[in-house]
Structures are given as structure tokens and as C-alpha cells.
Design an enzyme around this catalytic site. Structure first.
Site, mmCIF file in Angstrom:
data_model
loop_
_atom_site.group_PDB
_atom_site.id
_atom_site.type_symbol
_atom_site.label_atom_id
_atom_site.label_comp_id
_atom_site.label_asym_id
_atom_site.label_seq_id
_atom_site.Cartn_x
_atom_site.Cartn_y
_atom_site.Cartn_z
ATOM 1 N N TYR A 109 0.920 -1.173 -0.137
ATOM 2 C CA TYR A 109 -0.139 -0.102 0.050
ATOM 3 C C TYR A 109 0.901 1.288 -0.068
ATOM 4 C CZ TYR A 109 -3.504 -3.253 0.933
ATOM 5 O OH TYR A 109 -4.681 -4.306 0.743
ATOM 6 N N HIS A 152 -18.209 -18.848 -8.265
ATOM 7 C CA HIS A 152 -17.795 -17.512 -7.734
ATOM 8 C C HIS A 152 -17.356 -16.606 -8.839
ATOM 9 C CE1 HIS A 152 -17.014 -15.131 -3.983
ATOM 10 N NE2 HIS A 152 -16.371 -14.353 -4.783
ATOM 11 N N ALA A 153 -18.078 -15.400 -8.610
ATOM 12 C CA ALA A 153 -17.808 -14.649 -9.805
ATOM 13 C C ALA A 153 -16.372 -13.963 -9.705
ATOM 14 C CB ALA A 153 -18.757 -13.199 -9.455
ATOM 15 N N HIS A 159 -19.918 -5.073 -10.687
ATOM 16 C CA HIS A 159 -18.921 -5.270 -9.828
ATOM 17 C C HIS A 159 -17.456 -5.803 -10.952
ATOM 18 C CE1 HIS A 159 -16.094 -6.012 -6.381
ATOM 19 N NE2 HIS A 159 -15.761 -7.020 -6.983
ATOM 20 N N GLU A 160 -17.994 -6.970 -11.470
ATOM 21 C CA GLU A 160 -16.938 -7.503 -12.267
ATOM 22 C C GLU A 160 -16.505 -6.969 -13.746
ATOM 23 O OE1 GLU A 160 -15.624 -10.102 -10.952
ATOM 24 O OE2 GLU A 160 -16.946 -10.542 -9.316
ATOM 25 N N HIS A 201 -13.847 -4.570 -12.834
ATOM 26 C CA HIS A 201 -12.366 -5.193 -12.803
ATOM 27 C C HIS A 201 -11.904 -5.059 -14.466
ATOM 28 C CE1 HIS A 201 -12.299 -6.327 -8.953
ATOM 29 N NE2 HIS A 201 -12.985 -7.169 -8.797
ATOM 30 N N GLU A 224 -11.346 -3.161 -6.592
ATOM 31 C CA GLU A 224 -12.567 -3.864 -5.768
ATOM 32 C C GLU A 224 -13.968 -2.629 -6.059
ATOM 33 O OE1 GLU A 224 -13.095 -6.805 -5.574
ATOM 34 O OE2 GLU A 224 -11.203 -7.517 -5.608
ATOM 35 N N HIS A 265 -12.314 -16.622 1.734
ATOM 36 C CA HIS A 265 -11.045 -16.218 1.313
ATOM 37 C C HIS A 265 -9.934 -16.399 2.250
ATOM 38 C CE1 HIS A 265 -14.228 -13.646 -0.452
ATOM 39 N NE2 HIS A 265 -13.281 -13.049 -1.195
ATOM 40 N N ARG A 313 -8.999 -5.427 1.173
ATOM 41 C CA ARG A 313 -9.161 -4.680 0.023
ATOM 42 C C ARG A 313 -10.591 -4.447 -0.083
ATOM 43 N NH1 ARG A 313 -8.038 -9.398 -4.308
ATOM 44 N NH2 ARG A 313 -5.981 -9.218 -3.299
ATOM 45 N N TYR A 314 -11.620 -5.245 0.222
ATOM 46 C CA TYR A 314 -13.038 -5.134 0.310
ATOM 47 C C TYR A 314 -13.641 -4.134 1.428
ATOM 48 C CZ TYR A 314 -12.540 -9.720 -1.901
ATOM 49 O OH TYR A 314 -12.239 -10.485 -3.017
#
Ligand code: X8Z
Ligand code: ZN
Length: 636
Positions: A246, A376-377, A406-407, A410, A434, A535, A544-545
């Protein structure tokens, strides 16, 4: 477009099997994690060992530059092979495709650790250009599961990672005596979402939490081995490596995460208090006492991470227009392709380019009938060259419509940065990646949905607004503490602060501290409850989320300003606005080429992450919640 606040909601299916690896988006081909095991320990040198440059004792800045260029080229080739193998495996799970992916993954692991060690020679070289130093830094933090250089240990780590992932993916609960009808996470999550029967919910919850028991010794070994790998490349432990991604020292990042949590905690506390009172009405004060943490199986989600599935239980005002988009999607027979096209049209409305033809040819939108796949997406760029795709098992639900955005967020990141060297083909940090699609969904207003024929009526007035905000908050605000605590636990586990004999105790201490939820039945160290969240067994970092939930509002506010919108933040939509699109594109194109504060500045003018936009957005709900909570015994 419209003057009411966004409807969206929903969690992505909190279930399903996912990728093994953390990567720029949520694709499995993570840089350097493992996706399976190979049977034999690979003792040979990595297939594409970076050429040993400048054997001389004193390498020059030019040597370093050439080394960085070569690593970028090698990695592009290796990561492409890895992503290809992972894609095939994830869309057609067999022993063969798993083994194939594992072999490639081990090769990448070996290459990366070798390259990092070589790069250490340039540590004290004077006069490195900015790109070279950044590339060398990014290389060092590129792996989420660093492997020891000992080939046998590396193979063991790969085998464990694969086993853990498999245990999660194949997890099923077959009744108390093990002889009932077996239910997978999808089935059990449906119960969690729909049932209002305390005992039925309890059985689904405890049932799913049996699948992680056998993970404990494997996870313990994974921690040991990956820590060894992390230490070999100069980190205190794997958690310190994760926190070093980061652009600030790992200790500073820990403080940063706590600072952001401090900003949003009061809002979470207000929501928690109100929701607990409603739950007490539903299940009784004895089951949900005031002033105590909420039993973890009553919030509509296996991990209590998002609460929108129990929105109907907490709806502030009855008799307002329905916010239920699912009904219309089903009634109108929306198919997967139409839903993805709808998602793309939001991005193109901003002036962003259409997705490439190959996206439509190569993505997996629906669950194939004839083979096992990871549902899972996730979003991918297989060749790091604009071969973007999504992999989902789309159902006609609002939840999946949100996940599509969301996808695609990305994929739009990928499609705007793919010309950069491969180590720059990442988000400014993983929370940025994300947050892109989610930021756009904040502009999906009831007005927009009505135009599409997905809502019959636009909610109006104060009551309509509070209902809408409640629906949003049950997804976005409720998630915040969970988003933070998963890695608080892992950081402590990797650092050794939490010992294996306290894994479960420490997990529940954090669940209670941050979320104010508690295990609904007694837990012991025979259980391994963190393993029941994807996860953890799949080793995907989670902070990250948490960052993304906050950033998406910060992005939204900046895009609304770029679009010249002057009204309240919760009323803004950037749909169709080309200025907002340009501003977004400028940041996407930067990838990871600059430290994230530069990217944040390009979009928002700010150099710090800041939750004030989220607080501003939810200000009307916050006032309402405080009014409702008067006289309640809040907190836990
Ligand atoms: O895993 C995901 C995405 C893939 S990047 C579907 N999410 C987290 C989860 O499901 O727990 C999105 C929200 C949080
Ligand atoms: Zn994602």
C-alpha cells in the site's frame, strides 16, 4: 440521472467456490499464489529463471533497468500461461486440469522467489530511475503466498493450498447424522437468506461450519510455510508482506485501516442497534437481548457480512413502492447476456469503450450443465493483453446484476491498463480494483431502473428515501467491520500473536469486537470457523473489500463533482456523463504505475482515503436511525 438515491443492494452470492488466488481483480491467476499441487517436488531451476545480469559485484542502474524490463517480459509470458491454465481449470474442474494448473503455478512461484532474490542486488544501487525502483518494489510484494525456496516445501505449500481450496469448494452438509440430503454452500445460503425460523437457521449455520474442521492442521502448516517464504524475501511474515502493498510502511497501513474504521464505526453502531431491536421483535428478547452481540445466524448471510437479505424485516416504512428488482427480472425473463449487456451499457454511457468482441465469445456467463465449474464471480485478463472476460453463473437476480457491474469494473480496469508493463497491470492498490464497479452502481437510481422497466414506481419523499437508504446500508454499511476483521485475524495469525491453539477463540473475539455478533452455539478449538469463509482457505487478502466500501463513495463523490452535479450525494447519478467517464478513465489508465495517492488525486483531488463521502451519503439515514434508537440500549 434521477433525483432519488440509488437502489442497488445485494451481496454477491456469498457462496460459491472461488479462485485460489488473489490478483488485481478477483481472478484466480494471482500473481504468485498457488492453484493446486504437483505431485513431485520441483527441484529444477525455474523454467524462466531471470537471466543473471551483471555478475560483477557492483551492478549499475542500467543493469537494474534491464533486469526490470526482462522480469516484466518473463512474467507476462508466465502469468499468461498461469491464467490460461487457471481459466481452463476453473471452467472445467477435473483432476487433470487441476494438476495442469498446479504445475504452471509452481513454476511461477519458483520464478518469482528467484527473481526477488536477484533483485536484492540492486538495493543499494544509486540513481535508479523511478520506474525501475517501482517495478522492483512491485515484484517483491507481488505474491500473496510466498513460497520457500526449498523445492520440497514449495511443493508441500502448493499441495496444502490446493487441498484447502478443495475442502471449501467441495464442502457439503448432509444432516446431523450425515445421512440426510447433502446441501452445498449455495443451498445453505438460500436458507440463511430466506428462512425466519431460528432453529432452521441454526442448523444451516452450524452445518456449513462443519466443513472447515479438517482445515485446521493444513492452515497451520500453510502459515508456517508461507511465513518462511516471506522471511526469505525479507518480510517479518506473510501478513507484513500483504500490508506492504500500500505504498507505505506496513505499520502505517495498519493505523490507516483503523483510522478509516474509526470514521465509520459510529454509523455502523447506529445500524446495529436498530437492526438488533427489529430482530428482537422477530425472534424474541430472550434470543436477541438488548446490549448484547447478535447471534451470527440471524442476519441473512452465512458470515453476517451483508444483511440485505433481511431487509424486509427492517423496512422502515411499509406501504412504500417496492424496491424489489428480482421480481421484474424474473417476470421479464431477463437472461444472462441481456444482464451483462445492461452492465456494459452503463460503462459505455460514460463514454468508455465497448468491451472487445472476445469478451463476448470467451466469457462464462452461465453455469454449464455438463461439468463442474467455479461459480464464484471473477474477472480476468488471460493474456494481459486485453483478453478480458468474466466468469459467473448468472441468475436473474438484482444481486447478480450488481455483481456484473462489480466484475465489469475489474474488466474496465484491465482494458484501460493492458498496454502497461505487466507489473503495472494492477489497481493503484487492491481496494481500487474492487471499488470501480461498485462506485458505478451507486448511480443506479430507481429512476434508471424504472426507465428500464425494472421498477414499477420510483419511491418518493422522505419515507421512500429512508427505505432506499436502509436497503443500501444493509449491504454497504453492514459489511464494514467484517471487511476489516478477516485480515485482523490473519495478520495476528501470520505474526504469531495468535497461536494455533487460539485460532477460533481469536476469531470470535474479533467478530464480537468489530461486528457485535456472537457464535450462536458454543465453539471450541475443535472448530475452525475462519475456514468457513472462502478467502481464508483460498488465501485471498480481504482488507481490499473494506477499503473498497469506503473508496467507492469517495470515487462517487468525485465523479459527481466532475459531472457538475450540485445536489445531495445520495441523489447523484453519473449515468450518461462523459466528463465523469473521462475522469475515471484517466485513473484506470494509470494502473499501478504510480503510488496510489497519485491515482486517488487524479480522480478525486485528494491524496488520502476518506470515509466522509460515505458518511455524507448516508446522512439522512443516520439522523433517522438516531431518532429510532432513542431510549434503546445500544452497543454490546
Ligand atoms: O469475493 C468477492 C467478489 C470477488 S472479488 C465476488 N467479494 C467479497 C466476498 O464475497 O466476501 C465481494 C464482496 C466481498
Ligand atoms: Zn472483485
Amino acid at each position: 440521472m434521477n433525483s432519488t438515491s440509488p437502489v442497488k443492494s445485494l451481496v454477491r452470492a456469498a457462496l460459491v467456490v472461488v479462485p485460489l488466488i488473489a490478483s488485481p481483480g478477483c481472478t484466480p491467476s494471482a500473481h504468485g499464489s498457488t492453484a493446486g499441487s504437483s505431485e513431485e517436488a520441483r527441484t529444477a531451476a525455474p523454467a524462466a529463471e531471470p537471466q543473471k545480469s551483471a555478475e560483477a559485484a557492483q551492478p549499475t542502474a542500467e543493469d537494474a533497468r534491464q533486469f526490470a524490463t526482462r522480469v516484466n517480459e518473463d512474467l507476462k509470458r508466465l502469468w499468461t500461461r498461469q491464467a490460461t491454465a487457471d481459466w481452463i481449470k476453473s471452467t472445467y474442474i477435473t483432476d487433470d486440469t487441476e494438476r495442469n494448473a498446479a504445475v504452471v503455478n509452481e513454476e511461477v512461484l519458483a520464478y518469482v522467489s528467484q527473481a526477488i532474490k536477484e533483485a536484492a542486488r540492486f538495493k543499494d544501487v544509486q540513481g535508479l530511475d523511478a520506474d525501475t525502483s517501482r517495478t522492483l518494489h512491485l515484484l517483491r510484494v507481488s505474491s500473496t503466498l510466498p513460497a520457500p525456496s526449498d523445492a520440497q516445501k514449495r511443493a508441500e505449500l502448493a499441495a496444502i493450498a490446493s487441498k484447502l481450496d478443495g475442502l471449501y469448494g467441495k464442502g457439503k452438509y448432509c444432516g446431523k447424522d450425515g445421512k440426510g440430503q447433502c446441501k452445498d454452500l449455495g443451498d445453505l445460503s438460500d436458507v440463511m437468506a430466506k428462512s425466519r425460523n431460528y432453529d432452521e437457521l441454526l442448523e444451516a449455520w452450524t452445518g456449513w461450519h462443519t466443513i472447515s474442521t479438517p482445515m485446521r492442521p493444513l492452515y497451520q502448516r500453510l502459515v508456517q510455510l508461507s511465513n518462511e517464504g516471506a522471511q526469505e524475501i525479507g518480510f517479518a511474515d506473510t501478513g507484513a508482506l500483504w500490508r506492504s502493498n500500500y505504498d507505505m510502511p506496513p505499520e502505517a497501513f495498519e493505523k490507516e485501516a483503523q483510522r478509516l474504521w474509526g470514521q465509520v464505526k459510529p454509523l455502523y453502531d447506529d445500524l446495529h442497534c436498530y437492526v438488533r431491536a427489529r430482530l428482537a421483535k422477530q425472534y424474541g428478547e430472550d434470543k436477541v437481548p438488548a446490549g448484547k452481540a447478535i447471534p451470527a445466524h440471524l442476519l441473512g448471510n452465512m458470515w453476517s457480512q451483508e444483511w440485505n437479505n433481511i431487509y424486509s424485516m427492517v423496512e422502515p416504512y411499509k406501504g412504500q413502492p417496492s424496491l424489489d428488482v428480482d421480481a421484474e427480472l424474473k417476470r421479464q425473463n431477463y437472461d444472462a447476456l441481456r444482464m451483462v449487456k445492461l452492465g456494459e451499457s452503463f460503462f459505455t454511457s460514460l463514454g468508455l469503450k465497448p468491451l472487445p468482441e472476445t469478451f463476448w465469445q470467451r466469457s462464462q456467463f452461465t453455469k454449464p450443465r455438463d461439468r463442474e465449474v467455479m461459480c464464484h464471480a471473477s474477472a480476468w485478463d488471460i493474456t494481459y493483453d486485453n483478453d478480458v472476460r468474466i466468469k459467473m453463473c448468472i441468475k436473474p437476480t438484482e444481486e447478480d446484476l450488481v455483481t456484473i457491474h462489480h466484475e465489469l469494473g475489474h474488466d474496465y480496469y484491465y482494458t484501460y491498463y493492458y498496454k502497461l508493463p505487466v507489473l503495472y497491470q494492477s489497481g493503484a492498490h487492491d481496494g481500487f480494483h474492487e471499488a470501480i464497479g461498485d462506485a458505478l452502481t451507486l448511480s443506479i437510481t430507481p429512476g434508471y431502473l424504472k426507465q428500464l422497466g425494472l421498477l414499477k414506481e420510483v419511491p418518493k419523499g422522505d419515507k421512500g428515501l429512508i427505505n432506499l437508504q436502509m436497503k443500501d446500508a444493509m449491504e454497504k454499511v453492514a459489511f464494514l467491520p467484517f471487511g476489516l476483521l478477516v485480515d485482523q485475524w490473519r495478520w495476528d495469525v501470520f505474526s504469531g500473536r495468535v497461536k494455533p491453539e487460539d485460532y477460533n477463540k481469536a476469531w470470535w473475539a474479533l467478530r464480537e469486537k468489530y461486528q457485535g455478533v456472537r457464535a450462536p452455539v458454543e465453539r471450541t478449538e475443535n472448530d475452525f470457523d475462519p475456514g468457513a469463509k472462502y478467502h481464508v482457505p483460498s488465501n485471498v487478502p480481504y482488507t481490499r473489500y473494506f477499503l473498497a466500501r469506503i473508496l467507492q463513495f469517495q470515487f462517487h463523490r468525485a465523479l459527481c463533482q466532475a459531472a457538475g452535479q450540485k445536489g445531495a450525494l445520495h441523489e447523484c447519478s453519473i449515468y450518461g456523463n462523459k466528463e465523469a467517464g473521462q475522469r475515471l478513465q484517466a485513473m484506470l489508465e494509470m494502473g499501478a504505475s504510480k503510488p496510489w495517492p497519485d491515482a486517488l488525486q487524479a480522480l478525486t483531488g485528494q491524496r488520502e482515503m476518506d470515509a466522509s463521502a460515505m458518511l455524507e451519503y448516508f446522512a439522512p439515514l443516520r439522523t433517522w436511525l438516531q431518532e429510532q434508537n432513542k431510549g434503546q440500549k445500544c452497543g454490546w
